[in-house]
Design a protein around this motif. Structure first.
Motif, PDB file in Angstrom:
ATOM      1  N   ASN A  46     -13.638  71.650 -26.475  1.00 55.58           N
ATOM      2  CA  ASN A  46     -14.993  71.362 -26.940  1.00 55.58           C
ATOM      3  C   ASN A  46     -15.137  71.420 -28.456  1.00 55.58           C
ATOM      4  OD1 ASN A  46     -16.244  70.902 -24.371  1.00 55.58           O
ATOM      5  ND2 ASN A  46     -16.030  73.094 -24.011  1.00 55.58           N
ATOM      6  N   GLN A  47     -14.076  71.066 -29.135  1.00 55.82           N
ATOM      7  CA  GLN A  47     -14.125  71.010 -30.599  1.00 55.82           C
ATOM      8  C   GLN A  47     -13.573  69.678 -31.095  1.00 55.82           C
ATOM      9  OE1 GLN A  47     -12.638  74.356 -32.776  1.00 55.82           O
ATOM     10  NE2 GLN A  47     -13.390  75.846 -31.282  1.00 55.82           N
ATOM     11  N   GLY A  48     -13.771  69.441 -32.391  1.00 57.85           N
ATOM     12  CA  GLY A  48     -13.216  68.243 -33.002  1.00 57.85           C
ATOM     13  C   GLY A  48     -11.731  68.399 -33.259  1.00 57.85           C
ATOM     14  N   LEU A  49     -11.157  67.416 -33.930  1.00 58.15           N
ATOM     15  CA  LEU A  49      -9.727  67.429 -34.226  1.00 58.15           C
ATOM     16  C   LEU A  49      -9.476  68.043 -35.602  1.00 58.15           C
ATOM     17  CD1 LEU A  49     -10.145  65.072 -32.071  1.00 58.15           C
ATOM     18  CD2 LEU A  49      -8.003  64.158 -32.978  1.00 58.15           C
ATOM     19  N   GLN A  50      -8.379  68.773 -35.688  1.00 54.46           N
ATOM     20  CA  GLN A  50      -7.996  69.415 -36.943  1.00 54.46           C
ATOM     21  C   GLN A  50      -6.577  68.962 -37.307  1.00 54.46           C
ATOM     22  OE1 GLN A  50      -7.735  73.674 -36.635  1.00 54.46           O
ATOM     23  NE2 GLN A  50      -7.357  73.979 -38.799  1.00 54.46           N
ATOM     24  N   LEU A  51      -6.391  68.602 -38.547  1.00 50.91           N
ATOM     25  CA  LEU A  51      -5.073  68.140 -38.974  1.00 50.91           C
ATOM     26  C   LEU A  51      -4.066  69.284 -38.983  1.00 50.91           C
ATOM     27  CD1 LEU A  51      -3.465  65.709 -40.179  1.00 50.91           C
ATOM     28  CD2 LEU A  51      -3.992  66.690 -42.430  1.00 50.91           C
ATOM     29  N   LEU A  52      -2.928  69.061 -38.311  1.00 57.44           N
ATOM     30  CA  LEU A  52      -1.811  70.007 -38.341  1.00 57.44           C
ATOM     31  C   LEU A  52      -0.862  69.680 -39.487  1.00 57.44           C
ATOM     32  CD1 LEU A  52      -0.522  70.519 -34.685  1.00 57.44           C
ATOM     33  CD2 LEU A  52      -1.452  72.261 -36.212  1.00 57.44           C
ATOM     34  N   LEU A  53      -0.486  68.412 -39.570  1.00 56.66           N
ATOM     35  CA  LEU A  53       0.447  67.980 -40.614  1.00 56.66           C
ATOM     36  C   LEU A  53       0.432  66.461 -40.697  1.00 56.66           C
ATOM     37  CD1 LEU A  53       2.973  66.903 -38.735  1.00 56.66           C
ATOM     38  CD2 LEU A  53       3.546  69.329 -38.688  1.00 56.66           C
ATOM     39  N   LYS A  54       1.035  65.956 -41.802  1.00 57.80           N
ATOM     40  CA  LYS A  54       1.087  64.508 -41.976  1.00 57.80           C
ATOM     41  C   LYS A  54       2.370  64.113 -42.691  1.00 57.80           C
ATOM     42  CE  LYS A  54      -1.575  64.633 -46.286  1.00 57.80           C
ATOM     43  NZ  LYS A  54      -2.846  64.246 -46.953  1.00 57.80           N
ATOM     44  N   TYR A  55       2.869  62.938 -42.370  1.00 56.15           N
ATOM     45  CA  TYR A  55       4.016  62.343 -43.034  1.00 56.15           C
ATOM     46  C   TYR A  55       3.528  61.127 -43.805  1.00 56.15           C
ATOM     47  CZ  TYR A  55       8.027  59.384 -43.802  1.00 56.15           C
ATOM     48  OH  TYR A  55       8.961  58.582 -44.390  1.00 56.15           O
ATOM     49  N   THR A  56       3.831  61.128 -45.114  1.00 50.67           N
ATOM     50  CA  THR A  56       3.370  60.007 -45.945  1.00 50.67           C
ATOM     51  C   THR A  56       4.500  59.495 -46.827  1.00 50.67           C
ATOM     52  OG1 THR A  56       2.538  61.579 -47.580  1.00 50.67           O
ATOM     53  CG2 THR A  56       0.976  60.770 -45.949  1.00 50.67           C
ATOM     54  N   SER A  57       5.701  59.423 -46.292  1.00 53.48           N
ATOM     55  CA  SER A  57       6.898  58.841 -46.910  1.00 53.48           C
ATOM     56  C   SER A  57       7.535  59.725 -47.969  1.00 53.48           C
ATOM     57  CB  SER A  57       6.601  57.459 -47.494  1.00 53.48           C
ATOM     58  OG  SER A  57       5.876  57.552 -48.700  1.00 53.48           O
ATOM     59  N   ALA A  58       7.186  60.964 -48.000  1.00 51.16           N
ATOM     60  CA  ALA A  58       7.892  61.902 -48.889  1.00 51.16           C
ATOM     61  C   ALA A  58       9.020  62.540 -48.060  1.00 51.16           C
ATOM     62  CB  ALA A  58       6.924  62.927 -49.449  1.00 51.16           C
ATOM     63  N   ALA A  59       9.065  63.839 -47.964  1.00 50.79           N
ATOM     64  CA  ALA A  59      10.110  64.517 -47.203  1.00 50.79           C
ATOM     65  C   ALA A  59      10.002  64.168 -45.720  1.00 50.79           C
ATOM     66  CB  ALA A  59       9.990  66.024 -47.381  1.00 50.79           C
ATOM     67  N   THR A  60      11.151  63.999 -45.075  1.00 48.01           N
ATOM     68  CA  THR A  60      11.135  63.636 -43.650  1.00 48.01           C
ATOM     69  C   THR A  60      10.800  64.824 -42.765  1.00 48.01           C
ATOM     70  OG1 THR A  60      13.515  63.999 -43.535  1.00 48.01           O
ATOM     71  CG2 THR A  60      12.769  61.746 -43.953  1.00 48.01           C
ATOM     72  N   LEU A  61      11.041  66.035 -43.244  1.00 43.85           N
ATOM     73  CA  LEU A  61      10.649  67.228 -42.494  1.00 43.85           C
ATOM     74  C   LEU A  61       9.349  67.734 -43.103  1.00 43.85           C
ATOM     75  CD1 LEU A  61      11.333  69.277 -40.288  1.00 43.85           C
ATOM     76  CD2 LEU A  61      12.528  70.617 -42.033  1.00 43.85           C
ATOM     77  N   VAL A  62       8.332  67.740 -42.284  1.00 44.64           N
ATOM     78  CA  VAL A  62       7.002  68.085 -42.757  1.00 44.64           C
ATOM     79  C   VAL A  62       6.573  69.407 -42.133  1.00 44.64           C
ATOM     80  CG1 VAL A  62       4.614  67.343 -42.890  1.00 44.64           C
ATOM     81  CG2 VAL A  62       6.439  65.639 -42.888  1.00 44.64           C
ATOM     82  N   LYS A  63       6.117  70.305 -42.959  1.00 48.25           N
ATOM     83  CA  LYS A  63       5.618  71.594 -42.463  1.00 48.25           C
ATOM     84  C   LYS A  63       4.099  71.569 -42.464  1.00 48.25           C
ATOM     85  CE  LYS A  63       9.648  74.260 -43.913  1.00 48.25           C
ATOM     86  NZ  LYS A  63      10.168  74.356 -42.533  1.00 48.25           N
ATOM     87  N   GLY A  64       3.544  72.133 -41.396  1.00 47.21           N
ATOM     88  CA  GLY A  64       2.092  72.134 -41.275  1.00 47.21           C
ATOM     89  C   GLY A  64       1.541  73.538 -41.129  1.00 47.21           C
ATOM     90  N   ILE A  65       0.338  73.596 -40.615  1.00 47.88           N
ATOM     91  CA  ILE A  65      -0.309  74.889 -40.440  1.00 47.88           C
ATOM     92  C   ILE A  65       0.145  75.543 -39.145  1.00 47.88           C
ATOM     93  CG2 ILE A  65      -2.326  74.186 -41.773  1.00 47.88           C
ATOM     94  CD1 ILE A  65      -3.819  73.859 -39.104  1.00 47.88           C
ATOM     95  N   ASN A  66      -0.085  76.843 -39.062  1.00 50.75           N
ATOM     96  CA  ASN A  66       0.182  77.607 -37.835  1.00 50.75           C
ATOM     97  C   ASN A  66       1.641  77.573 -37.408  1.00 50.75           C
ATOM     98  OD1 ASN A  66      -2.595  77.985 -37.827  1.00 50.75           O
ATOM     99  ND2 ASN A  66      -2.973  76.447 -36.260  1.00 50.75           N
ATOM    100  N   GLY A  67       2.562  77.357 -38.352  1.00 56.92           N
ATOM    101  CA  GLY A  67       3.987  77.407 -38.051  1.00 56.92           C
ATOM    102  C   GLY A  67       4.574  76.150 -37.448  1.00 56.92           C
ATOM    103  N   PHE A  68       3.780  75.083 -37.353  1.00 59.00           N
ATOM    104  CA  PHE A  68       4.271  73.826 -36.800  1.00 59.00           C
ATOM    105  C   PHE A  68       4.989  72.998 -37.869  1.00 59.00           C
ATOM    106  CE2 PHE A  68       2.757  73.541 -32.486  1.00 59.00           C
ATOM    107  CZ  PHE A  68       1.705  74.447 -32.440  1.00 59.00           C
ATOM    108  N   VAL A  92      -4.670  68.706 -33.819  1.00 61.13           N
ATOM    109  CA  VAL A  92      -4.868  69.615 -32.686  1.00 61.13           C
ATOM    110  C   VAL A  92      -6.351  69.663 -32.342  1.00 61.13           C
ATOM    111  CG1 VAL A  92      -5.040  71.663 -34.198  1.00 61.13           C
ATOM    112  CG2 VAL A  92      -4.447  71.942 -31.789  1.00 61.13           C
ATOM    113  N   GLN A  93      -6.630  69.740 -31.054  1.00 60.79           N
ATOM    114  CA  GLN A  93      -8.012  69.830 -30.586  1.00 60.79           C
ATOM    115  C   GLN A  93      -8.145  70.988 -29.616  1.00 60.79           C
ATOM    116  OE1 GLN A  93      -9.554  66.485 -28.273  1.00 60.79           O
ATOM    117  NE2 GLN A  93     -11.587  66.757 -29.174  1.00 60.79           N
ATOM    118  N   TYR A  94      -8.949  71.981 -29.979  1.00 56.20           N
ATOM    119  CA  TYR A  94      -9.260  73.088 -29.080  1.00 56.20           C
ATOM    120  C   TYR A  94     -10.432  72.674 -28.197  1.00 56.20           C
ATOM    121  CZ  TYR A  94      -6.099  75.567 -32.150  1.00 56.20           C
ATOM    122  OH  TYR A  94      -4.995  75.931 -32.869  1.00 56.20           O
TER     123      TYR A  94
END
Lengths: 114, 111
Positions: free
Chosen positions: B41-63, B37-39
């Motif tokens: 005039n800011q840099g990018l912040q990781l919300l979530l990532k999939y790396t071959s573990a669970a197919t449903l991935v939970k991230g920050i801020n309820g995403f 996510v990018q707000y």
């Protein structure tokens, strides 16, 4: 506390006048990246350093150079900025090569070319 | 070569409504997939990532996002939008050499 710090946040330069953007990190990460992001476009990788090993993307213009004097600092030099180089420049770090983990981004440096 | 396609450069949802941002990927190797996510005039912040573990991935801020190999998709969802979710969202894919971003989706929240 900010972990990847970019300076300046905003830079205005004239056509052809060299510019240097800086990036510092407190994460002690091995890899540092420079991305160019033009308005409403995806960030585009320019080059990255794995420790002191410099890796240039094939389509990065020669006008763009980089230096990494130590683990903490990395610089982006634009030797002769053109109007098309106006963009946000993003610095990012990762612990190791092999992008399986998170990239940590700075807040970016927005370059305006007059 | 790897790539991601984000359908819809602009998405508007009402506050409290479901957020759905679409991402399809192309990769010659098992992919690592990310949402950033990018707000303004800011840099990018990781919300979530999939790396071959669970197919449903939970991230920050309820995403959360679900990896669907058969559909080559990694759509981002949030059950109830909040005003603070207004930002640009980027899907990205890694082939272990580099991270390639999609063109982004600007999310607007309608009060």
């Amino acid at each position: 506390d900010a972990m990847v710090i970019q300076n300046p946040r905003y830079q205005v330069t004239q056509f052809g006048k060299p510019v240097t953007l800086s990036c510092s990190q407190t994460l002690n990460h091995n890899v540092m990246y420079w991305y160019q992001q033009k308005s409403s476009q995806a960030p585009k990788l320019l080059f990255h350093y794995y420790d002191k090993d410099f890796n240039n993307e094939a389509d990065t213009p020669d006008n763009f150079q980089s230096r990494r004097p130590n683990t903490s600092f990395c610089f982006l030099d634009i030797r002769s900025p053109g109007l098309g180089d106006a963009a946000m420049y993003l610095c990012a770090t990762s612990r190791d090569r092999g992008v399986t983990g998170e990239l940590f981004f700075g807040e970016g440096s927005r370059l305006t070319v007059l | 070569a790897q790539s991601v396609t984000q359908l819809g450069s602009h998405v508007s949802v009402s506050e409290g409504a479901l957020v759905l941002l679409r991402c399809n990927y192309s990769s010659s190797v098992p992919p690592y997939l990310f949402w950033y996510v990018q707000y303004p005039n800011q840099g990018l912040q990781l919300l979530l990532k999939y790396t071959s573990a669970a197919t449903l991935v939970k991230g920050i801020n309820g995403f959360e996002a679900e990896f669907k190999k058969s559909e080559t998709s990694f759509h981002l969802t949030k059950p109830s939008a909040h005003m603070s979710d207004a930002a640009e969202y980027f899907c990205a894919v890694s082939d272990l050499e580099k991270l390639t971003f999609g063109t982004g989706t600007r999310l607007t929240i309608i009060p």
